[in-house]
Design a protein around this motif. Structure first.
Motif, PDB file in Angstrom:
ATOM      1  N   UNK A   1     -36.384  66.744  90.131  1.00 32.37           N
ATOM      2  CA  UNK A   1     -37.264  67.266  91.180  1.00 32.37           C
ATOM      3  C   UNK A   1     -37.775  68.669  90.878  1.00 32.37           C
ATOM      4  N   UNK A   2     -36.930  69.517  90.328  1.00 32.20           N
ATOM      5  CA  UNK A   2     -37.319  70.907  90.117  1.00 32.20           C
ATOM      6  C   UNK A   2     -37.777  71.204  88.698  1.00 32.20           C
ATOM      7  N   UNK A   3     -37.605  70.270  87.795  1.00 34.60           N
ATOM      8  CA  UNK A   3     -38.113  70.439  86.444  1.00 34.60           C
ATOM      9  C   UNK A   3     -37.307  71.368  85.561  1.00 34.60           C
ATOM     10  N   UNK A   4     -36.039  71.599  85.915  1.00 33.93           N
ATOM     11  CA  UNK A   4     -35.191  72.421  85.053  1.00 33.93           C
ATOM     12  C   UNK A   4     -35.004  71.708  83.715  1.00 33.93           C
ATOM     13  N   UNK A   5     -34.849  72.459  82.659  1.00 37.43           N
ATOM     14  CA  UNK A   5     -34.479  71.865  81.383  1.00 37.43           C
ATOM     15  C   UNK A   5     -32.990  71.535  81.445  1.00 37.43           C
ATOM     16  N   UNK A   6     -32.526  70.754  80.475  1.00 42.22           N
ATOM     17  CA  UNK A   6     -31.095  70.453  80.441  1.00 42.22           C
ATOM     18  C   UNK A   6     -30.280  71.731  80.228  1.00 42.22           C
ATOM     19  N   UNK A   7     -30.804  72.637  79.435  1.00 39.58           N
ATOM     20  CA  UNK A   7     -30.091  73.905  79.182  1.00 39.58           C
ATOM     21  C   UNK A   7     -30.012  74.750  80.466  1.00 39.58           C
ATOM     22  N   UNK A   8     -31.122  74.855  81.206  1.00 41.46           N
ATOM     23  CA  UNK A   8     -31.115  75.622  82.459  1.00 41.46           C
ATOM     24  C   UNK A   8     -30.167  74.988  83.477  1.00 41.46           C
TER      25      UNK A   8
END
Length: 187
Positions: free
Chosen positions: A127-134
């Motif tokens: 939903x928020x588009x965070x990367x896997x690292x973030x």
């Protein structure tokens, strides 16, 4: 006394307001409560910016603050609900029964059946588009563990909705336009 002052926290924090609001909406499912949650998050972040460790992920720090405020508010609301029940006060809300609401309710029911860790990674990544690292920094897991959890959560959600990969739960094509466009550069 040092003439160099630290960067103005409100300017750096303000860059993340849109993402904070989307995350708040995913937590509260109520625009008014989401706005209040973002405001509380911003206030707490500005008041306690001295606790932020330079060089770490500001966005993850803000999301952690927002999540913690939300959980505190939820616990408070649960205590208030107990008191209301003891007093015999209850309320009921009925949603309109059209296709979009029914599809959304079906999705939310399936989403709620997921474990909290699965819901959390789907919100952050999906939903928020965070990367896997973030996401990994936010919830303190390795990026590989986040990838595995996202994959498993998506598979569980599709299974609970009775869908196959690539199929949508939205009943009509015009509902597809209701999705918020991605504002992140890597979308």
């Amino acid at each position: 006394m040092n003439d160099q002052s630290p960067p103005v926290p409100s300017a750096r924090i303000g860059e993340h307001m849109a993402a904070l609001r989307r995350f708040a909406l995913s937590l509260t499912r109520d625009p008014d409560r989401a706005d209040d949650l973002v405001q509380d998050t911003m206030l707490r972040a500005v008041l306690h910016f001295d606790r932020f460790q330079p060089g770490t992920n500001l966005r993850a720090w803000l999301f952690t603050i927002e999540r913690n405020i939300h959980y505190s508010n939820r616990h408070r609301a649960l205590r208030e609900t107990v008191v209301m029940r003891q007093l015999g006060l209850t309320t009921a809300v009925a949603l309109p029964a059209h296709d979009g609401v029914l599809a959304l309710e079906e999705f939310l029911d399936a989403f709620r059946q997921l474990s909290a860790p699965h819901r959390r990674v789907l919100v952050l990544v999906g939903a928020l588009g965070f990367t896997h690292r973030e996401t990994a920094e936010t919830i303190r897991l390795s990026p590989e563990a986040v990838r595995a959890r996202v994959s498993r959560a998506r598979a569980l959600l599709l299974d609970r909705l009775g869908l196959v990969k690539g199929e949508t739960p939205m009943p009509r094509p015009e509902f597809h336009d209701l999705r918020e466009p991605c504002v992140r550069p890597r979308c």
